[in-house]
Design a protein around this motif. Structure first.
Motif, PDB file in Angstrom:
ATOM      1  N   SER A 270      18.131   1.364 -30.358  1.00  0.00           N
ATOM      2  CA  SER A 270      19.020   0.842 -29.604  1.00  0.00           C
ATOM      3  C   SER A 270      19.647   1.892 -28.779  1.00  0.00           C
ATOM      4  O   SER A 270      20.123   2.680 -29.571  1.00  0.00           O
ATOM      5  CB  SER A 270      19.926  -0.043 -30.175  1.00  0.00           C
ATOM      6  N   HIS A 271      19.573   1.903 -27.457  1.00  0.00           N
ATOM      7  CA  HIS A 271      20.463   3.009 -26.856  1.00  0.00           C
ATOM      8  C   HIS A 271      21.763   2.555 -26.577  1.00  0.00           C
ATOM      9  O   HIS A 271      22.355   2.155 -25.473  1.00  0.00           O
ATOM     10  CB  HIS A 271      19.581   3.132 -25.281  1.00  0.00           C
ATOM     11  N   GLN A 295      15.336  13.716 -26.845  1.00  0.00           N
ATOM     12  CA  GLN A 295      15.245  12.313 -26.458  1.00  0.00           C
ATOM     13  C   GLN A 295      14.422  11.982 -25.189  1.00  0.00           C
ATOM     14  O   GLN A 295      14.487  12.420 -24.120  1.00  0.00           O
ATOM     15  CB  GLN A 295      16.589  11.812 -26.387  1.00  0.00           C
ATOM     16  N   VAL A 298      14.351   5.991 -21.625  1.00  0.00           N
ATOM     17  CA  VAL A 298      14.828   4.435 -22.236  1.00  0.00           C
ATOM     18  C   VAL A 298      14.160   3.561 -21.706  1.00  0.00           C
ATOM     19  O   VAL A 298      13.815   3.428 -20.457  1.00  0.00           O
ATOM     20  CB  VAL A 298      16.559   4.328 -22.043  1.00  0.00           C
ATOM     21  N   LYS A 302      15.978   0.556 -25.337  1.00  0.00           N
ATOM     22  CA  LYS A 302      15.554   1.224 -26.659  1.00  0.00           C
ATOM     23  C   LYS A 302      15.040   2.549 -26.211  1.00  0.00           C
ATOM     24  O   LYS A 302      14.209   2.873 -25.152  1.00  0.00           O
ATOM     25  CB  LYS A 302      14.357   0.620 -27.276  1.00  0.00           C
ATOM     26  N   ALA A 303      15.426   3.476 -26.877  1.00  0.00           N
ATOM     27  CA  ALA A 303      14.888   5.164 -26.794  1.00  0.00           C
ATOM     28  C   ALA A 303      14.119   5.466 -28.004  1.00  0.00           C
ATOM     29  O   ALA A 303      14.139   4.918 -29.265  1.00  0.00           O
ATOM     30  CB  ALA A 303      16.218   5.855 -26.615  1.00  0.00           C
ATOM     31  N   ASP A 304      13.366   6.418 -27.637  1.00  0.00           N
ATOM     32  CA  ASP A 304      12.505   6.985 -28.948  1.00  0.00           C
ATOM     33  C   ASP A 304      13.153   8.345 -28.686  1.00  0.00           C
ATOM     34  O   ASP A 304      13.589   9.252 -27.583  1.00  0.00           O
ATOM     35  CB  ASP A 304      11.170   7.465 -28.454  1.00  0.00           C
TER      36      ASP A 304
END
Ligand code: ADP
Ligand code: ASP
Ligand code: MG
Length: 417
Positions: A270-271, A295, A298, A302-304
């Motif tokens: 979750s961002h 990073q 987004v 949601k981010a990876d």
């Protein structure tokens, strides 16, 4: 009369004959009218062999017991070297780390020196002894035996040199000095006459095994006169000092690589504010060092993101991340090994644009993908797949004009043809 700390690494004391050669070299130094403290590592591959033995018994042996085990390697070396010096007709006395006064924190396998009380070393010197001290070990305030991390005998030598105000600290090893890159990979690497503490600190931190990073920190902080040279010949070595002469037009002075790298990716987090703080705070509490962090974009809130840790910390890092899953939901955590971090270092980089672009270009011409990048004023690091490491290092070495005509021979005199 000058006071010398001479440190000999594992390959320099690999067998009885080499041990005798070190004894004679040390006696020679005393004959020149100097006082001598010698720091030694475990013989040859002893430390690796001890680790292998422990791993046969347990996948994750307790770190306390690993320190207890590994310090025996250096204890063998100090006693044998002392015996060899006696056989040369000189007075010598050996000390383990704690006997030599090395106090550390409690962090087994990566302890930091908190204090050195070198009175016994000093007294033994004053009585005319050659003093032989075990590398990479000390004692915590609870009386536990600790080690400083792999390669940490360099740190013993430099820290002791500072504590007893030695005039010189000489690190004797299996190459003639510090080179523009690992001479085992690039045969026409350039031997550096001198290098600044700051550049050497970067190179050491980025994987150049020739000096332990903590040793360079100590040397810088205490302005220790530090020389790296060969134990197999009397060639001049490399001086590590505050400011080194920069060769005209040389922007990159060294290339380092580190194979002890793993990449961990956390996908679908979750961002929201505080996520990075939670992840990296928890890793820090577990004493896991994180290096490069990236990073990515987004999507749908949601981010990876990915980061690197030492390969040796990978399992622990995965456990830590999985441990916070209930408070920090994410879709998946993955890890990747077989990677290597290649870095270029040079104090001259700051004022030369395009240095990083050239690195990317050289790596791409080797048909290698760059997975992560990090930069500072005096270095650029790229994480790449490890399969073409040698080719990449060689190509970078050529591209930055570091190749010389001469060939380096490493590994001791028997390899010199
Ligand atoms: P010791 O056992 O004497 O401590 P190490 O193996 O720890 O020796 O360090 C010496 C080795 O460091 C060399 O044999 C060489 O392969 C490696 N090395 C890596 N980078 C460099 C560099 N820039 N210059 C010289 N040696 C390097
Ligand atoms: N023997 C230890 C090691 O192999 C310490 C050292 O050599 O500096 O890491
Ligand atoms: Mg070493």
């Amino acid at each position: 009369m000058a006071l010398f700390v001479m440190k000999f690494g594992g390959s320099s004391v690999g067998d009885t004959e080499r041990m005798q050669r070190v004894a004679r070299r040390v006696v020679e130094k005393q004959d020149e009218g100097n006082q001598v403290v010698v720091v030694v590592s475990a013989m040859g591959d002893t430390t690796d062999d001890l680790i292998d033995q422990a791993k046969l018994l347990s996948k994750e042996p307790p770190l306390r017991e690993m320190d207890m085990l590994m310090t025996t390697g250096e204890q063998i070396s100090i006693s044998l070297l002392s015996i060899a010096i006696h056989a040369e007709g000189r007075k010598a006395v050996s000390f383990t780390g704690w006997q030599a006064g090395f106090r550390t924190d409690k962090e087994h396998s990566r302890a930091r020196i908190t204090d050195i009380q070198p009175q016994r070393v000093q007294a033994a010197l004053d009585e005319g002894n050659i003093v032989v001290v075990a590398g990479f070990q000390g004692i915590s305030e609870d009386g536990e035996i600790t080690t400083f991390g792999r390669g940490g005998s360099d740190t013993t030598a430099v820290a002791l040199a500072a504590a007893i105000s030695a005039d010189y600290c000489e690190i004797y090893t299996d190459v003639d000095g510090i080179y523009s890159t690992d001479p085992r990979i690039v045969k026409n690497a350039r031997k550096l006459q001198e290098i600044s503490y700051d550049e050497m600190l970067e190179l050491a931190n980025l994987g150049a095994a020739v000096l332990h990073p903590r040793a360079v920190e100590y040397a810088k902080h205490n302005q220790v006169r530090l020389v790296v040279r060969s134990s197999f010949n009397h060639n001049e070595g490399t001086v590590v000092k505050e400011e080194a002469k920069m060769e005209q037009g040389v922007v990159v002075s060294g290339i380092a690589y580190d194979k002890n790298v793993a990449r961990i990716s956390i996908l679908g987090v979750s961002h929201i504010p505080g996520v990075l703080a939670q992840v990296f705070g928890t890793l820090a509490e577990a004493k896991i060092d994180v290096d490069i962090i990236v990073q990515s974009g987004v999507q749908d809130g949601k981010a990876d993101f990915s980061f690197t840790v030492a390969l040796t910390d990978r399992e622990r890092a995965l456990q830590v991340i999985n441990g916070i899953r209930s408070s920090l939901p994410f879709d998946e955590v993955t890890s990747e090994d077989g990677l290597v971090k290649v870095s270029i270092v040079g104090a001259g980089m700051v004022s030369h644009p395009g240095v990083a672009a050239k690195m990317f270009d050289v790596i791409s011409k080797e048909d290698v993908n760059i997975k992560m990048v990090s930069t500072s004023e005096i270095k650029v690091s790229c994480v790449i797949e490890g399969t073409k490491l040698n080719e990449v290092v060689k190509a970078l070495h050529t591209a930055y004009g570091l190749d010389t005509e001469s060939q380096v021979f490493v590994g001791g005199p028997q390899d010199r043809r």
